[in-house]
Design an enzyme around this catalytic site. Structure first.
Site, PDB file in Angstrom:
ATOM      1  N   HIS A 172       8.754  -4.739  11.125  1.00  0.00           N
ATOM      2  CA  HIS A 172       7.795  -3.341  11.180  1.00  0.00           C
ATOM      3  C   HIS A 172       7.232  -3.087  12.610  1.00  0.00           C
ATOM      4  O   HIS A 172       5.992  -2.960  12.711  1.00  0.00           O
ATOM      5  CB  HIS A 172       6.975  -3.557  10.350  1.00  0.00           C
ATOM      6  CG  HIS A 172       6.209  -2.320   9.838  1.00  0.00           C
ATOM      7  ND1 HIS A 172       6.850  -0.846   9.940  1.00  0.00           N
ATOM      8  CD2 HIS A 172       4.903  -2.104   9.070  1.00  0.00           C
ATOM      9  CE1 HIS A 172       6.145   0.029   9.248  1.00  0.00           C
ATOM     10  NE2 HIS A 172       4.945  -0.394   8.994  1.00  0.00           N
TER      11      HIS A 172
ATOM     12  N   ASP B   5       5.563   5.097   4.772  1.00  0.00           N
ATOM     13  CA  ASP B   5       6.902   4.347   5.166  1.00  0.00           C
ATOM     14  C   ASP B   5       6.903   2.938   4.135  1.00  0.00           C
ATOM     15  O   ASP B   5       7.766   2.316   4.169  1.00  0.00           O
ATOM     16  CB  ASP B   5       6.539   3.777   6.840  1.00  0.00           C
ATOM     17  CG  ASP B   5       5.114   3.383   6.808  1.00  0.00           C
ATOM     18  OD1 ASP B   5       4.378   3.561   6.272  1.00  0.00           O
ATOM     19  OD2 ASP B   5       4.976   2.323   7.831  1.00  0.00           O
ATOM     20  N   HIS B   6       6.097   2.810   3.451  1.00  0.00           N
ATOM     21  CA  HIS B   6       6.032   1.799   2.319  1.00  0.00           C
ATOM     22  C   HIS B   6       6.257   2.115   1.030  1.00  0.00           C
ATOM     23  O   HIS B   6       6.461   1.495  -0.010  1.00  0.00           O
ATOM     24  CB  HIS B   6       4.821   0.819   2.390  1.00  0.00           C
ATOM     25  CG  HIS B   6       4.370   0.417   3.640  1.00  0.00           C
ATOM     26  ND1 HIS B   6       4.337  -1.026   4.052  1.00  0.00           N
ATOM     27  CD2 HIS B   6       4.001   0.876   4.768  1.00  0.00           C
ATOM     28  CE1 HIS B   6       4.414  -1.169   5.228  1.00  0.00           C
ATOM     29  NE2 HIS B   6       3.805  -0.127   5.781  1.00  0.00           N
TER      30      HIS B   6
ATOM     31  N   HIS C 123       0.749  -1.066  -0.103  1.00  0.00           N
ATOM     32  CA  HIS C 123       0.233   0.081   0.003  1.00  0.00           C
ATOM     33  C   HIS C 123       0.813   1.188   0.116  1.00  0.00           C
ATOM     34  O   HIS C 123       2.169   1.086   0.141  1.00  0.00           O
ATOM     35  CB  HIS C 123      -1.033  -0.030   1.198  1.00  0.00           C
ATOM     36  CG  HIS C 123      -0.273   0.048   2.703  1.00  0.00           C
ATOM     37  ND1 HIS C 123       0.543  -0.810   3.022  1.00  0.00           N
ATOM     38  CD2 HIS C 123      -0.483   0.998   3.574  1.00  0.00           C
ATOM     39  CE1 HIS C 123       1.103  -0.519   4.113  1.00  0.00           C
ATOM     40  NE2 HIS C 123       0.337   0.713   4.525  1.00  0.00           N
TER      41      HIS C 123
END
Ligand SMILES: [Zn+2]
Ligand SMILES: [Zn+2]
Length: 352
Positions: free
Chosen positions: A310, A59-60, A55
């Site tokens: 994570h 942070d991704h 997504h």
């Protein structure tokens, strides 16, 4: 001699999500999520051909720019896969820059936006100044996104209060070399074995000649043998490796069912665990898993190894406790299973 995936988490337990998977036989790599990629040297980044994004929370996805900058001069295409809305997000990133001095650059970015019933596609290329070009939709039956002779990637649609994808990377078959048989035949270990495996995975005919060159005290030798002979004599096959990547999901009945279906029998189950069990309410409110939920999911999927990642940075001072909690949930729920060895994380402390 194994020939499978070479995975490692790019960042530590509290860092941005990014799982790098080398495919040594193909001299390329896959990436799961685009968190901070600064630890990766250019040589590794240049091998990346396919990126699977769960997504587009920052942070991704923040590593997109970093990767783009390194790949700009590369002629080989980059394929990106992401959830509904992904094309718009990639387009937005690309429109944030000026692209008027790209003469001689030919990078092409092919974006796949994965919906439950279809895959929307778009292309952005250097020669077109990264202006969006529409490409016809394709189907993705059973979530199958990529199917090549060497590997397949499948996805599941999960709920993170926004759509979020989880991925499974599978090798159809694992090819190992019988070292004893190699010795009996007087054949050396060398890069030619990669050629043999590549030819087998691509389904080349038995008559294909494989050239074997080596040097020893008696000088330089060159032999040539048919692929069929080598396949029969020195290559042993076994079940292929399976990696599963799950991140940023709430622990709901729907998510659980889809994760278990995707992850069944995984060799390594990479799973986020944002919060300790004592903060389960916080995890639920933020649509994340706890350590115990992640460990149990890995065990219930029958995973051989569990790699947690994570964790929320607010728990940096009690990392050991959280790892122990996740590990205990995995081993207890696994019953007689003996998982927990370091399965390919970059450092011991970022895996359990
Ligand atoms: Zn996240
Ligand atoms: Zn998120």
């Amino acid at each position: 001699m194994g020939s499978s995936f070479r995975p490692f988490l790019v960042n530590d337990l509290f860092g941005d999500p990014a799982l790098y998977v080398g495919l040594p036989w193909a001299r390329r790599a896959l990436l799961f999520d685009l968190g901070d990629l600064a630890p990766l040297p250019a040589g590794r980044l240049l091998k990346i051909t396919d990126v699977f994004v769960s997504h587009t929370h920052v942070d991704h996805f923040v590593g997109f720019d970093f990767l783009l900058r390194v790949l700009l001069g590369r002629p080989r295409a980059l394929r990106l896969y992401g959830p509904p809305g992904f094309i718009e997000h990639v387009d937005g990133k690309l429109r944030g820059y000026s692209w008027n001095l790209l003469d001689g650059y030919s990078l092409s970015i092919e974006v796949h936006e994965v919906h439950p019933d279809r895959v929307r596609r778009a292309r952005f290329t250097c020669p077109q100044s990264f202006r969006r070009e529409e490409v016809p939709d394709v189907a993705a039956p059973d979530g199958l996104l990529v199917s090549e002779p060497e590997f397949r990637v499948r996805c599941a649609h999960l709920d993170h209060r926004i759509p979020c994808l989880a991925f499974a990377l599978e090798e159809p078959v694992r090819l190992n070399v019988d070292q004893a048989r190699l010795d009996e035949l007087g054949l050396p270990v060398g890069p030619w074995l990669m050629d043999v495996k590549r030819a087998i995975r691509r389904g080349e005919p038995d008559e294909t000649e494989i050239s074997i060159a080596w040097s020893d005290g008696a000088g330089r030798h060159v032999r040539s043998l048919p692929l069929g002979t080598l396949r029969r004599e020195v290559v042993r096959t076994s079940a292929g490796q399976k990696l599963v990547y799950v991140t940023d999901v709430i622990h709901s009945a729907d998510n659980r069912e889809r994760i278990l279906a995707l992850a069944a029998g995984a060799d390594i189950f990479y799973c986020e665990a944002g919060y300790p069990e004592r903060d389960a309410d916080r995890a639920r409110a933020r649509y994340h898993l706890t350590t115990v939920q992640a460990g149990r999911l890995a065990a219930e999927a029958g995973a051989r190894h569990f790699a947690v990642f994570h964790l929320s940075p607010k728990y940096r001072d009690c990392a050991g406790d959280l790892l122990a909690e996740a590990m205990a949930a995995f081993t207890n729920a696994s019953g007689s299973r003996t998982g927990g060895e370091t399965p390919g994380g970059r450092t011991e402390e970022n895996t359990v």
